[in-house]
Design an enzyme around this catalytic site. Structure first.
Site, short mmCIF file in Angstrom:
data_model
loop_
_atom_site.label_atom_id
_atom_site.label_comp_id
_atom_site.label_asym_id
_atom_site.label_seq_id
_atom_site.Cartn_x
_atom_site.Cartn_y
_atom_site.Cartn_z
CD GLU A 150 -2.90 -1.05 2.40
OE1 GLU A 150 -3.97 -1.66 2.30
OE2 GLU A 150 -2.58 -0.36 3.40
CD GLU A 164 -3.64 -5.67 4.21
OE1 GLU A 164 -4.45 -4.80 4.62
OE2 GLU A 164 -2.41 -5.56 4.30
#
Length: 455
Positions: A174, A362
């Site tokens: 991320e 995720e």
């Protein structure tokens, strides 16, 4: 949900080759920040600064995974989880970020990887999950172009040590989040603020994203190499041209920027003119150096965002209309529960010619968990997982090339600036006693996975 499938949802619906697992991150679970030669990361430093973390908490112990990994892996095996995504701590391997190698740190990850393989659990390694060595931050960290060399050294050490056993790698976790929260807003480590920090850090992280991939590929062309992106489905608050324009800006920043750089699209200056400041840090060869052909991308989705035009907000000219103001169901983080957003994102990323394969690396939710009579009856999380897995299946049936799902997270852990308050785990942890208890959601996931326990 209308026409809901999840009461009859079967893992076989996804096919035999679909990958099921769970995810964690080193800093959030390991603890032992200074044991066996490890030195401080930016999060070790940041989490001890006054006022930065919920209730002044820190991750010095966290889930004590450094000492309890065997116990946790056995628990994972008992839950039929056969793919484990975890990250390596840069400062456990290179305490100063570069230079002298800490063999004790390498030995720990050797033991962890070997234990996974012995139990029939496939390791999926993330090279960078936000915990930059503090020694490198002292030299400018992500704002210093030298980080491309520092990161390259780290990646080479990791793949040469573990690449004989680890076949699945992710370069960054991320980038928008660790850069936006840590180098623009200052609410995450290292606490830098402003576009003057964000722009160079963004560019250098993007170079590292591609260079990490090239190093892995050079070591072994058969490795399965990816990187991961946080993403949220973005929609306009009103059917007005200015809100649609604001939506495009936010979508470009949140969902497109780092992927499109790797694909060779370049910077989206038209949608986000403020990015033109990157020219100061750009070199002639960077057009090539920013690109890498990943085997897969990992998307990490928790919610959607509804945006409204706001001319006074710098750079994106928009504001997010919080879910609580829209009177809709949310998780404890205040994030809207909107599984259809995941389906739409999967279809969106599926349209990129350069995206070969998509994994959900995720997805999960925090809810107020209560341990009562040895049980955690977290029905909301169970339903959340069911609905988002169903949304994945819907997209797959519509043609999305999605081939994996990793639940976040395996255990409750240290959730960055929020400390231990939000619990995302399939497994409950009493952080005083370190007792582990599988939640009802974890029991559901175990039963759902049962038919593939031996794959």
């Amino acid at each position: 949900m209308k026409d809901s499938l999840f009461n009859n949802l079967k893992k076989s619906d996804f096919g035999d080759n679909f990958i099921w697992g769970t995810s964690t991150a080193a800093f959030q679970i390991e603890g032992s920040p200074y044991d066996d030669g490890k030195k401080a990361s930016i999060w070790d430093e940041f989490s001890h600064k006054k006022g930065k973390i919920h209730k002044g908490q820190n991750a010095d112990i966290a889930c004590d995974f450094y000492n309890r990994y065997k116990e946790d892996l056995l628990l994972m095996k008992s839950m039929n989880i056969t793919n484990f995504r975890f990250s390596l701590s840069w400062s456990r391997i290179l305490p100063d970020g570069t230079g002298s190698i800490n063999n004790a740190g390498l030995d720990f990850y050797d033991r962890l990887i070997d234990e996974c393989l012995q139990l029939g659990i496939t390791p999926w390694v993330t090279l960078y999950h936000w915990d930059l060595p503090q020694s490198l931050e002292n030299k400018g960290g992500w704002t210093n172009r030298e980080i491309v060399n520092w990161f390259s050294e780290y990646v080479k050490i990791c793949v040469h040590r573990f690449g004989d056993r680890v076949k699945n790698w992710m370069v960054l976790n991320e980038p928008l989040v660790f850069l936006g929260a840590g180098h623009f807003l200052g609410i995450h480590a290292p606490g830098r603020r402003g576009v003057k920090n964000f722009i160079p850090a963004m560019h250098h992280a993007s170079l590292c994203q591609a260079e990490g991939g090239r190093i892995l590929r050079a070591y072994d062309p058969t490795l399965n190499i990816g990187t991961t992106f946080s993403c949220s489905y973005i929609e306009p608050y009103r059917d007005l041209e200015k809100d649609h324009k604001a939506t495009k800006k936010v979508d470009c920043l949140v969902n497109r920027l780092f992927l499109e750089l790797s694909l060779g699209y370049g910077y989206p200056f038209k949608e986000l003119p403020f990015l033109k400041r990157v020219d100061k840090f750009y070199k002639a060869e960077d057009d090539r150096l920013l690109q890498f052909e990943f085997d897969f991308i990992g998307i990490q989705n928790y919610t959607r965002e509804i945006v409204k035009s706001a001319w006074w907000i710098p750079y994106v000219q928009s504001i997010n209309i919080k879910a609580e103001k829209r009177n809709i169901p949310t998780t404890e983080m205040g994030w809207e529960i909107y599984p259809e957003g995941l389906s739409k994102l999967l279809m969106k990323y599926n349209e990129y010619p350069g995206v070969k394969n998509i994994l959900i690396t995720e997805n999960g939710a925090a809810f107020p968990d209560q341990l009562i009579n040895g049980q955690v009856k977290d029905e909301k999380r169970k339903q959340y997982l069911q609905q988002y897995i169903e949304a994945t299946l819907r997209a797959k049936k519509q043609g999305a090339n999605v081939n994996g799902y990793f639940a976040w997270s395996f255990t409750d852990n240290f959730e960055w600036a929020e400390g231990y308050h939000p619990r995302f785990g399939l497994v409950y942890i009493d952080f005083d006693s370190q007792q582990r208890i599988i939640k009802n959601s974890g029991l559901w996931y175990r039963d759902f996975l049962r038919s593939q326990a031996n794959n």
